[in-house]
Scaffold this motif. Sequence first.
Motif: not given
Length: 235
Positions: A42-51, A56-57, A84-94
């Motif tokens: 997805r493009e343009g979603d700040p939560d996805v971009e941050r995750a 990567i880091e 992991r925070t990015p994992l939890k972020t994306l799971q939360g969105l899904i």
Amino acid sequence: MITLPRPSVIVLDIEGTTSSTWFVHDTLYPYSRARFAEVLTREGDPDVERARGQIIEEAGLGGEVGVDKLVSALEGWLDNDEKRTPLKTLQGLIWAEGFAAGDLTSHFYADAIPAIRAWHEQGIDLTIFSSGSVNAQTAWFGNSPEGDLLPMFSGHFDTENAGPKKLASSYASIRAVLGVPAEQILFFSDLVEELDAARADGWGTVGVRRAGDQYFDQGVGDHPEISSFAQVTWQ
């Protein structure tokens, strides 16, 4: 039964405390795993971009990083049950989308929702601190078997806005936001490391041991122990 001083604020963990860890592992984890690739494109979603950047880091990915590498990192963390925070972020969105679509309904132990309602009616502020993202928390409590529970909660904390759940500094951060003395906060969790961290900041603690749940055999150390919220009374 245990009798405790009546708190001003109750802070609740979710997995193993209000709800079964196995429901999360057996229902929600596969649901998110099947949708990682789609959400990462997805493009343009700040939560996805941050995750993406956090994956990567944290995974140490270099060179050309495609969706396959990002998904592989997420699946590795999921397989190892890493918070992991990015994992939890994306799971939360899904999961939020799954709840909104009617694909998912959250799980609660039979004693959890009656206790939440009773504490709310008693004028106790209710707050969540979970490794699951705030998005996941609001989806979970907004789509319970008894409907939307969110109006009973005044705050939501996760590893991104508060910090890791096994560090006392995270509980100090939450206390600062709540604006009440530590001794007026009561934390419920099934994990002794989290209970120890909360107590290190001066909080009251209750260990929740649900027979058959993931961490039952680890016990809750020397914290007051219950198997049901119905076992808690106030002085």
